[in-house]
Enzyme design. Structure first.
Site, PDB file in Angstrom:
ATOM      1  N   GLU A 239       0.828  -1.208   0.000  1.00  0.00           N
ATOM      2  CA  GLU A 239       0.000   0.000   0.000  1.00  0.00           C
ATOM      3  C   GLU A 239       0.863   1.259   0.000  1.00  0.00           C
ATOM      4  O   GLU A 239       0.513   2.263  -0.604  1.00  0.00           O
ATOM      5  CB  GLU A 239      -0.914   0.006   1.237  1.00  0.00           C
ATOM      6  CG  GLU A 239      -2.005  -1.054   1.215  1.00  0.00           C
ATOM      7  CD  GLU A 239      -3.042  -0.796   0.139  1.00  0.00           C
ATOM      8  OE1 GLU A 239      -2.669  -0.835  -1.052  1.00  0.00           O
ATOM      9  OE2 GLU A 239      -4.209  -0.576   0.488  1.00  0.00           O
TER      10      GLU A 239
ATOM     11  N   THR B 185      -5.414  10.563  -5.758  1.00  0.00           N
ATOM     12  CA  THR B 185      -5.391  10.385  -4.308  1.00  0.00           C
ATOM     13  C   THR B 185      -4.927  11.663  -3.627  1.00  0.00           C
ATOM     14  O   THR B 185      -5.460  12.072  -2.599  1.00  0.00           O
ATOM     15  CB  THR B 185      -4.436   9.231  -3.928  1.00  0.00           C
ATOM     16  OG1 THR B 185      -4.780   8.101  -4.725  1.00  0.00           O
ATOM     17  CG2 THR B 185      -4.561   8.855  -2.467  1.00  0.00           C
TER      18      THR B 185
END
Lengths: 308, 308
Positions: free
Chosen positions: A130, A183
């Protein structure tokens, strides 16, 4: 076992009032991954179907996560692993595409090695994937991808993950508008401070949601699926969000929210029929906007990454 | 029934991460109240033992709460009730003295009338007493006083109260320093905004605490009994707070917090023996400060106001 094939579930993070702490895994949406033991030490990725993603293990979340696991094994293991991924989750959808790959790699390897690592350790390895994907080693997608069901990340230091029971009639309907939200943008627009009053509402709702999940109280789950803090801010990045949310609620969904940092919109419903009706209405409604979009309907996964 | 006597439990509100939403009732600390049906309509308070409090029903929380109930009954009931209170909880202690009186009056009358009202309706009446006592019609003490155990006030509009199960080995140790903290002061020093990061910690912990209460996971309860938002601010009003907290945790308490808005300090422990050991150490430590103080040890009450 020398080789296995696993299902790597898609996940919804930031479940309404559970921003940054509560996620869930989907039973019917996910990637498939084949992992083989190899004589040569290290990790290789021999094939990626379905998406154009790097085979270089330093630039692929599955590779990075698997290498974090291998590093922890150290000298106690001399071989390696080859990974072949069939991506079915679209990257950037907000339903945990990178998490599925990272989780699948580490949970699959752990199974090939006969489970030397705890689930929390696996989450820690997958978090490295991640970190590659988003710059932040967050656990809210990899935790449900590995443990299944609903998971609560109570704390990061130390990492404390609690599996929360999943009422069996809970279904997710997901609408994925084919737009890209960076993001960085979805982070940037968040405020660093919130009012104490909205905080109190949020933890009251999270308490209610957890209680509802333990007691199969679908009405309580529905009343608790509120987010007064993040949703009002982030939803402006998702075209048609408010309308589609109202339509889903009117059609009987228990609650609606933004999956992860979007753009996917999720609805939770009691029972498959309601979830399907909700999907239809969301579809009809979104279809008028003119954007391309995907839809999924899935029960919540009782288990995380598992053999197929 | 023409007359009854009830136990009215003391309560801890603002249980750590559950600021403004989570409270609990004590089994062994509370008032006693005798309520009689009267021919004359309306509410009278004939006697208050133990504390110097007004008998005038408009200036007594029990009176105000009981009158709110009677008003709701309207013309369907022609008589009245007389209340005699034996106060054992000191007003201003932060363990729900006013809530015990308000809850006892309405739950007692409801029982004399054979339960015309739901528990949520009773909480609503009792909240009128809280409004008289503190200016705010809050439910975090009256809800556990009426329902027993742990209660979560998920929302006020509409009022939504959820009873959370209580692990049977959970004991509270309470230290009540005999100082007066003005409610206005303990409110004034709170900030109206908090960081998003501290909010996330808080709802992660509340989720963990609720999960721990459902699963009798005392360690999880202990890990979750943290409050990064209110405790650091309000504890400065309580002399010796930090030291006594550290002593209690070292002695084995699961967690320590401020009861309500103080000045009482509570510790939760697994098992009576630990709670007693914690009490001893808290006592020895606080004794050196030179302030007068009371101590209580009690299991969590499984039931709220009840017949004795």
């Amino acid at each position: 076992m020398e080789e296995l094939k696993v299902f790597c579930p898609a996940t919804i993070a930031n479940v309404s009032c559970g921003f940054d702490v509560l996620g869930l895994a989907l039973a019917k949406v996910g990637d498939e991954m084949t992992i083989k033991k190899t004589r040569e030490p290290g990790i290789t990725i021999s094939k990626i179907e379905g998406q154009d993603l790097p085979l270089d293990t330093d630039h692929n979340v599955a590779g990075v996560a698997a290498k974090a696991l291998l590093q922890q094994l150290g000298d106690s293991y001399h071989g390696g692993f080859d990974i072949a991924i069939h991506k079915k989750i679209k990257p950037g959808s907000g339903i945990g595409s990178s998490a599925a790959s990272a989780a699948g790699a580490v949970a699959g390897i752990n199974q090939l090695l006969d489970h030397p690592f705890s689930q929390t350790a696996l989450v820690r390895f997958a978090m490295q994937g991640e970190k590659l994907a988003s710059g932040v080693a967050h656990a809210d997608n990899v935790a449900p991808a590995i443990l299944g069901g609903f998971t609560l990340v109570r704390s990061y230091e130390p990492l404390d993950i609690i599996k929360i029971p999943t009422p069996s009639l809970l279904y997710a309907t997901i609408l994925h508008p084919q737009i890209e939200i960076k993001t960085a943008d979805s982070r940037k627009i968040l405020k660093t401070s919130i009012t104490l009053q909205s905080g109190i509402k949020q933890w009251g709702n999270l308490g209610g949601l957890i209680a509802g999940l333990y007691t199969n109280d679908y009405e309580l789950i529905g009343r608790s699926l509120e987010d007064h803090i993040i949703e009002p801010i982030r939803s402006i990045l998702i075209p048609g969000y408010d309308i589609v949310k109202q339509v889903a609620l009117k059609t009987g969904a228990l609650g609606v929210g933004i999956s992860g940092s979007g753009p996917s919109i999720f609805a939770l419903s009691k029972g498959k029929e309601t979830a399907e009706r909700v999907a239809e209405k969301m579809y009809d409604n979104y279809d008028t906007i003119g954007l391309e979009f995907d839809m999924h309907i899935s029960p919540i996964a009782s288990q995380g990454v598992h053999l197929i």
